[in-house]
Design a protein around this motif. Structure first.
Motif, mmCIF file in Angstrom:
data_model
loop_
_atom_site.group_PDB
_atom_site.id
_atom_site.type_symbol
_atom_site.label_atom_id
_atom_site.label_comp_id
_atom_site.label_asym_id
_atom_site.label_seq_id
_atom_site.Cartn_x
_atom_site.Cartn_y
_atom_site.Cartn_z
ATOM 1 N N UNK A 198 57.130 0.451 43.233
ATOM 2 C CA UNK A 198 57.733 1.014 42.025
ATOM 3 C C UNK A 198 58.813 0.065 41.540
ATOM 4 N N UNK A 199 58.687 -0.407 40.309
ATOM 5 C CA UNK A 199 59.692 -1.275 39.702
ATOM 6 C C UNK A 199 60.538 -0.421 38.777
ATOM 7 N N UNK A 200 61.829 -0.345 39.078
ATOM 8 C CA UNK A 200 62.734 0.522 38.321
ATOM 9 C C UNK A 200 63.212 -0.181 37.053
ATOM 10 N N UNK A 201 62.286 -0.485 36.191
ATOM 11 C CA UNK A 201 62.617 -1.181 34.958
ATOM 12 C C UNK A 201 61.484 -1.085 33.961
ATOM 13 N N UNK A 202 61.659 -1.795 32.864
ATOM 14 C CA UNK A 202 60.707 -1.816 31.756
ATOM 15 C C UNK A 202 60.166 -3.237 31.643
ATOM 16 N N UNK A 224 55.558 0.614 36.843
ATOM 17 C CA UNK A 224 56.861 0.462 36.191
ATOM 18 C C UNK A 224 57.363 1.853 35.823
ATOM 19 N N UNK A 225 58.536 2.184 36.300
ATOM 20 C CA UNK A 225 59.059 3.537 36.093
ATOM 21 C C UNK A 225 59.891 3.661 34.823
ATOM 22 N N UNK A 226 60.386 2.567 34.300
ATOM 23 C CA UNK A 226 61.477 2.618 33.336
ATOM 24 C C UNK A 226 62.796 2.592 34.087
ATOM 25 N N UNK A 227 63.877 2.307 33.377
ATOM 26 C CA UNK A 227 65.200 2.254 34.011
ATOM 27 C C UNK A 227 65.634 3.655 34.448
ATOM 28 N N UNK A 228 66.310 3.727 35.593
ATOM 29 C CA UNK A 228 66.794 5.001 36.127
ATOM 30 C C UNK A 228 68.111 5.339 35.429
ATOM 31 N N UNK A 229 68.007 5.688 34.161
ATOM 32 C CA UNK A 229 69.194 5.829 33.309
ATOM 33 C C UNK A 229 69.409 7.267 32.848
ATOM 34 N N UNK A 230 68.576 7.756 31.949
ATOM 35 C CA UNK A 230 68.769 9.109 31.422
ATOM 36 C C UNK A 230 68.606 10.132 32.542
ATOM 37 N N UNK A 231 69.524 11.090 32.575
ATOM 38 C CA UNK A 231 69.467 12.136 33.588
ATOM 39 C C UNK A 231 70.277 11.861 34.827
#
Length: 439
Positions: A198-202, A224-231
């Motif tokens: 799992x890549x924690x980015x875009x 690719x998970x997207x950045x672990x930002x919102x929430x």
């Protein structure tokens, strides 16, 4: 020689005829274990805590075990049903070398202790999923034993534990990152022991598969998970938290708007912190500086002394909920660690990032890419003067705040990871060697 009585003999015969039931067969709660090597700051364990929180929110019947060596992690708020196993510490020097933190042991000796502790914890906890942060074999191969333990383990229904490697968006410059990847036998370890990466980015920001020219079988494992930002954020301090920290409710006693400076864990943040402490604050604003728990005590003392002479400046060592402080700031100056950048992105507040450039270029690369696609701005550490930061702050605090403004970058990693977890657990676990042979 003592003989068994008839009652004891009968009990033994009964147990042989009807062996005890497997305690896993009636397990109703999911178990997820995380590992982070934690040699500098709190970034790795904080990322795992956010992931655990998202998994538990999506599936409350989940127990989580966090394995790492960041002693200050005991000060962090944890999700429900989450506990820490703290390994003996290892420190990282400015050249990137490692050594035992507090014990009078060689690096090999402390790695051996850490290896045994992790393996025992995983054997007893028997996770359904094991998520490893960054280093597939752990620091110095300390997870080799644990990976063998999990390979031989079977959970409810005879399923083997799933193993996932979690990577932040950027590791380092491509040449350095790929050389370290190969030297650590990462590809071979993934093929033998892991189910997914799992890549924690875009990937439109930074695609490590392409940037590091990773082998095709590895690329086939990547999600690719997207950045672990919102929430992020919002966790309550744990009831058994033994080390005092400052809560958001007591972090500030003044009611004026404020600008904020964050330097991560603080190990290498003294330069930016001292610069911020000397920076003129926009009219009508206070300044809040969080040093992090790992900043040198003498440096932290200097900053508290500066605050004694500036009524508008407040200095804190540690906050249990930095996300709330970030969302309330008029503008933010920070270093460029993964978690801090994610929190600033999620806040939609103006952000000026001063990335670390030694010993790794990870932060500088991250900000070079993100500054092209998001509202974040950056300045090189050598050009981050009080005058430069003051000018930026004067402009930034006048900008309108749009808390729900959409980004061109995927910030929904904390919503994506639980979906990936469900999908991973729903699929049959094929033998890894067979599954990879056709990749």
């Amino acid at each position: 020689m003592r003989s068994l009585g008839t009652t004891a003999l009968g009990r033994v015969a009964k147990e042989r005829a009807c062996p005890p039931e497997d305690p896993l067969s009636h397990r109703t709660r999911r178990r997820v274990a995380f590992y982070s090597h934690d040699t500098q700051g709190l970034g790795h364990v904080r990322r795992n805590i956010e992931l655990a929180s998202a998994m538990i929110a999506a599936h409350p019947a989940t127990d989580v075990l966090l394995i790492g060596s960041a002693t200050a992690a005991a000060r962090l708020a944890l999700p429900p049903s989450t506990r820490l196993v703290v390994l003996p510490g290892v420190t990282k020097d400015r050249r990137g070398g490692y050594a035992a933190a507090r014990l009078d042991m060689t690096l090999d000796e402390v790695i051996a202790v850490r290896s045994d502790m992790a393996a025992v914890a995983l054997r007893s906890f028997a996770p359904d999923v094991f998520v490893v942060d960054k280093l597939a074999r752990g620091l110095g191969g300390e997870l080799d034993q644990s990976l063998r333990v999990l390979a031989d383990s079977r959970g409810p229904g005879g399923a083997r534990p799933r193993v996932v490697l979690g990577l932040r968006d950027v590791l380092d410059r491509p040449g350095v990152a790929r050389a370290e990847w190969d030297a650590a036998l990462t590809t071979e370890t993934l093929m033998q022991h892991y189910d997914e990466v799992w890549v924690y980015g875009d990937p439109q920001v930074y695609d490590p598969v392409r940037e590091y020219d990773l082998p095709r079988p590895v690329g086939a494992m990547v999600h690719y998970t997207g950045y672990l930002a919102d929430g992020r954020g919002g966790l309550e301090p744990t009831a058994d938290m033994s080390v005092p920290s400052t809560s958001m409710s007591t972090a500030r006693t003044k009611s004026r708007p404020y600008v904020l400076c964050l330097v991560g864990g603080g190990q290498d943040g003294a330069g930016l912190a001292r610069t911020f402490a000397a920076t003129p604050v926009p009219a009508g604003h206070d300044a809040v500086l969080v040093t992090g728990p790992y900043m040198d005590a003498a440096q932290r003392g200097f900053l508290h002394g500066a605050a004694d002479h500036r009524l508008e400046l407040t200095v804190h060592m540690f906050l249990d909920d930095p996300a709330s402080l970030i969302h309330g700031a008029a503008a933010i100056v920070s270093m460029g660690g993964y978690n801090t950048v994610c929190e600033v992105l999620a806040s939609r507040r103006p952000g000026l990032v001063v990335p670390r450039v030694r010993p790794r270029m990870e932060q500088a690369i991250r900000l070079d890419r993100l500054s092209r696609l998001t509202h974040l701005e950056q300045v090189h550490p050598e050009r981050a003067t009080p005058a430069r930061i003051a000018a930026w702050l004067r402009d930034a605090v006048r900008r309108p705040h749009h808390p729900h403004h959409p980004h061109a970058v995927d910030l929904d990693g904390l919503a994506t990871v639980p979906v990936l977890l469900e999908d991973l657990l729903s699929r049959s676990a094929a033998p890894l060697e067979v599954g990879r042979a056709s990749a």
